[in-house]
Write a protein that holds these residues in place. Structure first.
Motif: not given
Length: 430
Positions: A325-339
């Motif tokens: 679950g933490g890894a899934v949330a971390g992947l979502g966090g990438a959208s704040f920057t590299i998206a």
């Protein structure tokens, strides 16, 4: 004739031999939205004014002329339709029947349309529907990934308040790695690791040492905010060009489908994180309810002692899924920057982890429902920017509060009575 035999079988009015109470929460909420649409958005629109809606972009293969509609009459009609749905909800409440998720979804759509009609009344600028929907989908990405993370954790019996910290850690790692590698796709491999490391601490204290899970989650959020803020101030700020200038994820256009008017650019011309969001929700929905892994996960979250009896290692299952679950949330966090090729900033998640939790609850611990709620909240975020462009009469400070007000209203007014997994937040001692 026995009491059980006399009970109606085609209705949900009874649970066992106990008559369920009547709930007026939904009906009252719908009436308020309907009256607001009529009195506020309908009669509040200037007499004779029109609202202009843009339905296609310049790159669409099929061009649709802007739609001009009378503002006052349209908002009043939408309000009356909502009141009709409220009457239907009241009929169901009296008969103790549930209408399904389509009813609040339809009321929400009609209410938003009435608001948009009022906002664009008499304005020279058009309300860009494709842009609004596209941005709403992009803003929904971290919320959907965060909601999926919370869903996996809570289905296995661990409350994850640390989604905020996991999103922030993923955003930080993605920005730094993408800058160093010069490739945004490489960052997608490291953002889940950052979120997973935060989840390891959550699992360590909540599962091994049995510390209160809510307290642990809040502390981890504060810890990640502190660490990332310190590194931003001492390292990234002075080395922005070499450490905090990430490239963005390119859009992936699906031929032909991307040319469909209105929805083409919204659904079929997005970056890979948007597509991964839909794929992830589909897989999680299938695996959670149609696979051995999902059965084990849900059994541990509902009745860990029974799961242990049949040979399932409860705490090991919790450890693995908390980290997933933490890894899934971390992947979502990438959208704040590299998206969108944005450098990392202090506390840039701005409470989105808590909104993701609200999306999970509004979705009733179901991946499809969580995605729908995340899109709703993402749309509220996009609405703020769009309304600022067209010059809406809504005050600026209210627009800033709009995503959070939508979250509170949805959870308090629409979620009703829900049941979390039975063993949620309860440490298991063999």
């Amino acid at each position: 004739m026995s009491t059980a035999t006399a009970l109606p079988t085609s209705s949900k009015a009874y649970e066992g031999n106990v008559q369920l109470p009547i709930s007026w929460r939904g009906t009252i909420t719908y009436v308020i939205i309907g009256l607001l649409s009529i009195l506020g958005f309908g009669l509040g629109s200037p007499a004779g004014s029109e609202s202009r809606f843009l339905l296609s972009t310049s790159r669409d293969a099929v061009q649709i002329a802007p739609l001009m509609i009378p503002a006052r009459m349209t908002a009043i009609i939408l309000g009356l339709a909502i009141l009709a749905l409220a009457a239907y909800a009241a009929h169901n409440a009296v008969n103790r029947r549930k209408a399904g998720v389509w009813l609040p979804a339809l009321v929400g759509i009609l209410g938003i349309l009435a608001f948009l009609v009022w906002s664009g009344a008499g304005k020279s600028e058009s309300v860009p529907i494709p842009l609004l929907l596209s941005q709403g989908l992009v803003f929904a990405v971290p919320l959907a990934f965060g909601a999926m993370a919370g869903l996996i954790n809570e289905r296995v019996g661990v409350i994850n308040i640390a989604i905020e910290g996991q999103l922030l850690a993923g955003a930080f790692a993605a920005a730094v790695v993408a800058t160093l590698a010069g490739n945004a796709y490489v960052a997608l491999l490291f953002a889940p690791i950052a979120g997973g490391l935060v989840a390891v601490l959550l699992a360590l204290f909540s599962i091994k040492y049995r510390v209160n899970q809510i307290v642990v989650g809040v502390v981890l959020n504060v810890l990640v905010v502190g660490i990332t803020s310190y590194l931003f101030s001492t390292v990234l700020k002075d080395n922005k060009a070499t450490l905090n200038t990430p490239p963005g994820l390119p859009r992936i256009e699906i031929p032909l489908l991307a040319d469909i008017p209105v929805i083409g650019s919204v659904l079929f011309n997005q970056n890979i994180l948007v597509y991964l969001m839909f794929i992830g929700v589909f897989l999680l929905q299938f695996l959670l309810f149609r696979s051995r892994w999902g059965l084990r996960l849900r059994s541990v979250g509902e009745h860990p002692k029974a799961a242990d009896t049949v040979g399932i290692k409860v705490n090991r299952t919790r450890w693995i899924n908390v980290i997933v679950g933490g890894a899934v949330a971390g992947l979502g966090g990438a959208s704040f920057t590299i998206a969108a090729a944005i450098g990392f900033g202090k506390d840039m998640t701005a409470g989105k982890g808590y909104i993701a939790l609200a999306a999970m609850i509004l979705g009733r611990w179901n991946p499809n429902g969580a995605l729908a709620a995340a899109i709703l909240f993402g749309f509220a975020e996009a609405l703020r920017g769009t309304l600022s462009i067209i010059g809406t009469p809504v005050p600026t400070h209210f627009l800033a509060m709009l995503p959070y007000l939508a979250t509170i209203f949805a959870v308090a007014g629409l979620v009703g009575k829900v049941r979390a997994p039975a063993a949620e937040g309860v440490p298991y001692v063999k």
